[in-house]
Design an enzyme around this catalytic site. Structure first.
Site, PDB file in Angstrom:
ATOM      1  N   HIS B  32     -11.718 -87.061-122.222  1.00 34.24           N
ATOM      2  CA  HIS B  32     -11.289 -88.213-121.501  1.00 34.24           C
ATOM      3  C   HIS B  32     -11.989 -89.426-122.003  1.00 34.24           C
ATOM      4  O   HIS B  32     -13.037 -89.740-121.368  1.00 34.24           O
ATOM      5  CB  HIS B  32     -11.396 -88.016-120.336  1.00 34.24           C
ATOM      6  N   HIS B  72     -14.555 -85.446-115.351  1.00 32.75           N
ATOM      7  CA  HIS B  72     -13.754 -85.583-116.783  1.00 32.75           C
ATOM      8  C   HIS B  72     -14.267 -86.574-117.515  1.00 32.75           C
ATOM      9  O   HIS B  72     -14.052 -86.799-118.701  1.00 32.75           O
ATOM     10  CB  HIS B  72     -12.289 -85.605-116.599  1.00 32.75           C
ATOM     11  N   GLY B 120     -15.907 -82.132-111.757  1.00 35.14           N
ATOM     12  CA  GLY B 120     -14.569 -82.125-112.589  1.00 35.14           C
ATOM     13  C   GLY B 120     -13.354 -81.815-111.705  1.00 35.14           C
ATOM     14  O   GLY B 120     -12.355 -82.684-111.506  1.00 35.14           O
ATOM     15  N   LEU B 122     -11.906 -82.606-108.463  1.00 41.69           N
ATOM     16  CA  LEU B 122     -12.105 -84.057-108.055  1.00 41.69           C
ATOM     17  C   LEU B 122     -12.566 -83.929-106.671  1.00 41.69           C
ATOM     18  O   LEU B 122     -12.220 -83.226-105.657  1.00 41.69           O
ATOM     19  CB  LEU B 122     -10.808 -84.731-107.989  1.00 41.69           C
ATOM     20  N   ILE B 193      -5.955 -97.007-112.437  1.00 41.44           N
ATOM     21  CA  ILE B 193      -5.209 -95.992-113.258  1.00 41.44           C
ATOM     22  C   ILE B 193      -5.734 -94.473-112.920  1.00 41.44           C
ATOM     23  O   ILE B 193      -6.648 -94.124-112.805  1.00 41.44           O
ATOM     24  CB  ILE B 193      -5.490 -96.347-114.795  1.00 41.44           C
ATOM     25  N   HIS B 267      -6.386 -92.626-120.671  1.00 40.92           N
ATOM     26  CA  HIS B 267      -7.375 -91.405-119.495  1.00 40.92           C
ATOM     27  C   HIS B 267      -7.753 -90.412-120.263  1.00 40.92           C
ATOM     28  O   HIS B 267      -8.876 -89.951-120.173  1.00 40.92           O
ATOM     29  CB  HIS B 267      -6.476 -91.293-118.382  1.00 40.92           C
ATOM     30  N   SER B 388     -19.026 -70.992 -81.047  1.00 40.25           N
ATOM     31  CA  SER B 388     -18.402 -69.689 -81.618  1.00 40.25           C
ATOM     32  C   SER B 388     -19.051 -69.177 -82.710  1.00 40.25           C
ATOM     33  O   SER B 388     -18.996 -67.967 -82.623  1.00 40.25           O
ATOM     34  CB  SER B 388     -16.758 -70.185 -81.967  1.00 40.25           C
ATOM     35  N   GLU B 420     -14.524 -78.625 -92.999  1.00 39.65           N
ATOM     36  CA  GLU B 420     -14.995 -77.409 -93.858  1.00 39.65           C
ATOM     37  C   GLU B 420     -15.172 -77.663 -95.298  1.00 39.65           C
ATOM     38  O   GLU B 420     -16.111 -77.284 -95.932  1.00 39.65           O
ATOM     39  CB  GLU B 420     -13.831 -76.329 -93.645  1.00 39.65           C
ATOM     40  N   HIS B 470     -15.303 -64.686 -86.645  1.00 37.39           N
ATOM     41  CA  HIS B 470     -13.870 -64.153 -86.387  1.00 37.39           C
ATOM     42  C   HIS B 470     -13.091 -64.029 -87.404  1.00 37.39           C
ATOM     43  O   HIS B 470     -12.189 -64.473 -87.807  1.00 37.39           O
ATOM     44  CB  HIS B 470     -13.433 -65.492 -85.692  1.00 37.39           C
ATOM     45  N   HIS B 482      -5.200 -67.898 -87.342  1.00 35.25           N
ATOM     46  CA  HIS B 482      -6.650 -67.844 -87.392  1.00 35.25           C
ATOM     47  C   HIS B 482      -7.043 -66.367 -88.013  1.00 35.25           C
ATOM     48  O   HIS B 482      -8.246 -66.321 -88.101  1.00 35.25           O
ATOM     49  CB  HIS B 482      -7.338 -68.145 -86.083  1.00 35.25           C
ATOM     50  N   ARG B 529     -15.991 -61.456 -84.101  1.00 35.63           N
ATOM     51  CA  ARG B 529     -16.174 -61.908 -82.662  1.00 35.63           C
ATOM     52  C   ARG B 529     -16.486 -61.003 -81.806  1.00 35.63           C
ATOM     53  O   ARG B 529     -17.032 -61.156 -80.585  1.00 35.63           O
ATOM     54  CB  ARG B 529     -14.539 -62.632 -82.415  1.00 35.63           C
TER      55      ARG B 529
END
Lengths: 685, 685
Positions: B32, B72, B120, B122, B193, B267, B388, B420, B470, B482, B529
């Site tokens: 790139h 990249h 790399g 993203l 771009i 690019h 939890s 997360e 859990h 879940h 749990r």
């Protein structure tokens, strides 16, 4: 803009929703009362004053869509569905969170009447809502005609702080703003509480400013606990904005009415008996569990009747449409029913071994190009890898707001941007709307970014097709950051998900054929960057069984089972082994999920006893022991380099596999005794 | 604020970086060039005027951290590393994207000297950058003293449009704003771009407004192509803002200098020969490949010398610190080295079968509580599931900006919010900084949201510990949305990732012990749990081998191999089988990754030949065929209900497994012949 006209039943209905939700959670001794107590007023205003719906026909096509993105608040949704007359009885409410009930711990589409999408994993419902709005905009542009505003529903989403912290919602929100989805109204329960406590702990951003930056209209209701006129006016105003999605920032008190209101103590734990008693007293309800007054049922019945009447009107309009636009009408009816057009499969390309080698991503492009004219329900897109995924059919128009000059809403190609997770959740929503088969694309490695959406696709039975290119170390130079290793087995182990690795042109056509026929199963098509020869022994029919013998040999010494780009390498190995006197069969297993559904007899003919079976794949070997005695693959990360060199580094070449194959044959000879197929088992689950 | 003083070498250095990056990509015929050409000026200004670094000691602890989130563009980074004198030769540049080179297709930490984090995929680098800044703030608060500003580096991140579209970056950005990380400076290459073309296609949000809403300072540089003073001033201004991270929105022309500049054509495709020639002519460079003038090497050497001198000063300060604060000093030195304190393992709790049954999430809390005083390098957190996950040690202080009144930067518990994926990427960055062992937590099912970060953790060797509670249908009421099914095999198939499912207290201690000793391996602790009994046959020592015989029987008829919460169910089944005369051994296999590293002899003693082996786990059976002849588990999604009922529904009870076990024994008797361990293989890869 109309203004709010209070009804006598408003207060008692809201109180009843609150009390019922509290009862439901307390009886189950599990669940989340906080958000239902806080959101009961907005739910009531929305459903009593705005929602077009028919509880007696929950699938009426032009209904408004409702999504509870904060799915843990499902006691609220179940209570509403019950009161409005959906197929959900008081006994169902009493069976909340009990095994095999219609009221599971989080709402499940296809399980409970009136639930549009499966929610609970945070942020997903938000993305689904964007997808539902995309689908409405698209089908309206395709089918509506002057005087026939057949498809004009709104999508309403309830969301909490949790959803808005999730990246999947951020991605979907940014795209929704870009797409100017005026039909999308999100109501944000701004109650300042999440599980850890006050949102001051971790979520202090300016949410309104963020959404305005995404191009949304943001409205505020300061008192969502009791100010019904303000709630009404916000929703009414939101509906007027045709070129922007709207976020209504609704300040509420979590657990309103409980002694613990305003604290995280009320988020995810049942209310105690005395608290419920006090709550009912405060709201003027009798001290009785699961109590609904006739007045409330009556008010809800009126909502249902209004909706049923709206459907009757709509059906009349549809009949007139049938007169005036018979072809469009039959096409719309077909698409609503989810039927594929007759003989569509004839458009699928077929190949012989004389056809030039091509990358399976290219074969996918050829297939999509052949299918696009016969399957207008295909609504494709890529997470900003169009030229690599090869998913945009030449001449297709972009799905874009007309004002951009880049396309219009009738366009069949969505520029998702680099938003894989959002894309997956949006595609689930598009499919949930009906009338559309969405396909989406990125590199296989980055389908993992969308794992949360993919698993819900499979759980809910959304027919979403993932065009997942660059599928092994065969992508070469981009290197291990982009080379899947663990990805195939992750998705192969996901229930109700068809993970395909086609080996050539016919297998690619087969993968599309089965994926398009599977109305309730998502598919991932794992495709190569590099060229693959067209195999002598392949056909659409054979490959559509998920596994088949691509190179047959009698009294074999060895079977090699492989998939995707490695099948031709296995065939090379077989030729080398044959020249050394080792008779080698080759089985192609493009889709475990589909193969597992074949008869035991068929499967045992493909992977038969009598000789050892060696699996070959340029991915983790995990899982292959189910189909083979010995496994060859990668036990480490890949490497950056021209792909042939990378294959060599890891020994995935015809000559090395021949050496391995020979070892396997010798080993089993030494072991002695009969070689039994790994498919022969003591029991089935 | 100092102002920019131009140097003679500026223009030629920037031109050289551009030309070299173009050469590197063109020689590889892959890569790139666009972003390196566009970002060469800001890279030069940053490295020549601001970065504290010592190329001769790339691990100097107080160096400024540089992250190329748009990985990249790594030709740019490799060129800089070479010019500055890191261990990267011109030959290495010429081997760009070739097999086993030091210059792979995307930057890999631990592989190439001077690369801080692997990027790399993203958005990941952005999250890593936030983590690096968190680590700096934390260690500064813990170790700096008046007059001893030992830890005060900045973290600089380059990012493109792609990263900013990703949800993982949104999550990390929102948290960084909340955390007021003034030491974080992100430079956004606003070149309009992406791969699909103009960002108008999909990314039209107001990025500056969004980041301001997150609580960031946003600065703009309108001409990033040539306006070096403006670039300088923006970075200098960013450094002055101590209470907010800064985004510098730098408008550049992608592929600046190429005939294709400003288009997506530049690019991801190498420049053609004539384009490179014209580019060099335009910038006044000779028509020569891989050319660097002595002046440029000289200017770069000066940067290195400046950095080396800074390190000398810093070492002097550290020596004075050793005098004044000997204990703190030795602690800092220990933590920089990554050594654990002597005898820390003695703090690990041990159990006997007389100890009460407890959930393994609770056992984890007990372990963390025991370890926190002896291992201050533990920096924990949860994605808004603290109560939890049970991951906050009682009495621990929150990692928070002091102005919030909720904690301070010396605090050891991070409120990640419901983010997360961002949490995973941030934890990788925290570990990359050094001196800290991060642990993070959520439900196992939602570790999948962070799959992109987890795989990079494993690829880069970041010691991040996931406390994933859990972990099966055993979570009960929350239901299939879940309940993990596919999750364990996904992570077990990931190279260099230790996925643990401890069955009881001793196994939980063992999991922590091995995870904490594994400096270059992330671990996922999959925890229940529900309560689990403490087993008679477990010990930390045994479990730390990844697999062991928890219930031995001579001349067995059957071995059941299991993990986590199902081991005690297997033991129940064994008792029932024994009473029916079927001698059943039980093997606990808490960690495949660790077990696979044991000697063949040991493994074959644990999973020995002679009798059939049945696996049992309340998850997908995928992968278990590697260790067993027959597999029992879930082939579908789970269900919502009290957990005992859910286990019953899927047949995972002592009595049903006894029935299955009997079938297995009978089946193998019928088959006849010797039963060979599945670990006996024809070859090893």
């Amino acid at each position: 803009m109309s203004s709010f006209i209070p009804a006598q039943s408003d207060d008692v209905s809201i109180a009843t929703i609150r009390a019922l939700a509290a009862d439901v959670v307390t009886k189950a001794n599990s669940g989340h009362p906080g958000a239902p107590l806080g959101m009961a007023p907005v739910a009531w205003v929305l459903f009593s004053r705005f929602m077009n719906l028919n509880p007696k026909n929950s699938k009426w096509f032009n209904r408004d869509r409702f999504v509870l993105s904060n799915g843990h608040a499902c006691a609220l949704q179940y209570v509403l569905l019950h009161l409005l007359g959906y197929k959900l009885s008081m006994d169902d409410l009493k069976a909340f969170r009990q095994l095999d009930s219609l009221t599971p711990g989080h709402p499940e589409a296809g399980h409970t009447d009136g639930v549009e999408v499966t929610t609970g994993p945070l942020g997903q419902g938000f993305g689904n809502g964007v997808g539902l709005a995309v689908a409405q905009a698209h089908l309206a542009a395709v089918f509506n005609r002057p005087g026939f505003d057949l498809i004009n529903n709104y999508t309403y989403v309830f969301t909490g702080d949790g959803c808005l912290m999730e990246g999947v919602a951020s991605e979907a929100a940014s795209l929704a703003g870009h797409l100017q989805l005026g039909n999308l109204i999100v109501i944000y329960d701004d109650n300042h509480i999440s599980i850890d406590g006050d949102t001051n702990l971790a979520f202090t951003e300016n949410v309104a400013g963020r959404f305005q930056s995404y191009g949304w209209q943001v409205l505020r209701v300061k008192n969502g606990d009791t100010d019904l006129p303000a709630i009404f006016e916000a929703i009414a105003e939101a509906k007027l904005e045709k070129n922007k999605p709207t976020l209504i920032q609704l300040t509420t008190t979590i657990g309103f009415g409980s002694k613990q209101q305003g604290t995280h103590g009320v988020h995810g734990s049942p209310l105690k008996a005395d608290d419920i008693r006090a709550l009912k007293a405060k709201f003027g309800l009798p001290d009785q569990s699961f109590y609904v007054s006739p007045a409330v049922y009556g008010a809800c019945a009126e909502i249902g009747q209004r909706g049923a009447a709206t459907e009757v009107q709509w059906n009349a309009l549809l009949s007139q449409y049938a007169q005036k636009y018979p072809e469009l009408h039959s096409e719309l009816v077909r698409r609503i029913a989810g039927d594929l057009p007759q003989n569509w499969e004839k458009a699928l390309p077929t190949y012989t071994s004389k056809d030039a080698a091509q990358a399976s991503r290219k074969l996918s492009e050829i297939t999509l190009t052949a299918l696009a004219p016969v399957l207008p329900e295909l609504l494709g897109g890529s997470a900003d890898l169009t030229s690599s995924n090869l998913t945009k059919v030449k001449g297709s128009v972009d799905f874009q707001p007309p004002s951009t000059g880049l396309g219009d809403y009738s366009g069949t190609y969505i520029r998702y941007g680099v938003r894989e997770h959002g894309m997956g959740a949006i595609a689930n929503g598009i499919h949930a709307y009906g009338g559309i088969i969405p396909y989406v694309s990125t590199f296989l490695n980055f389908v993992s970014y969308a794992a949360g959406a993919v698993r819900l696709s499979a759980l809910s039975g959304h027919q979403v097709i993932w065009v997942a290119t660059h599928d092994t170390i065969g992508l070469g130079e981009d290197g291990p950051t982009h080379q899947p290793i663990e990805t195939a087995i992750h998705f192969r182990a996901t229930p109700n998900l068809a993970f395909w690795r086609p080996a050539d042109g016919n297998e690619t056509s087969a993968a599309y054929m089965v994926a398009l026929k599977s109305k309730k199963t998502p598919s991932i098509l794992s495709l190569s960057r590099q060229n693959l020869p067209n195999l002598e022994g392949s056909s659409i029919e054979k490959a559509s069984r998920g596994g088949y013998v691509v190179h047959e040999v009698e009294r074999e010494d060895l079977t090699i089972v492989s998939a995707g780009s490695e099948v031709s390498i296995a065939l090379e190995a077989a030729a080398k082994l044959a020249s050394g006197g080792i008779r080698t069969r080759i089985v192609s297993l493009p889709c475990w999920f589909v193969f597992d559904q074949q008869s035991e007899d068929y499967r045992l003919r493909v992977l038969r006893s009598g000789a050892p079976i060696l699996s070959l794949e340029a991915l983790s070997t995990a899982g292959w022991a189910k189909y083979s005695h010995e496994q060859y693959g990668l036990s480490s990360w890949g490497a950056s380099g021209p792909y042939q060199k990378v294959y060599e580094k890891f020994g995935i070449t015809g000559s090395n596999i021949a050496v391995i194959g020979k070892k396997v044959v010798e080993f089993y000879k030494q072991q002695g005794g009969p070689v039994v197929s790994p498919l022969v088992k003591a029991f089935t689950v």
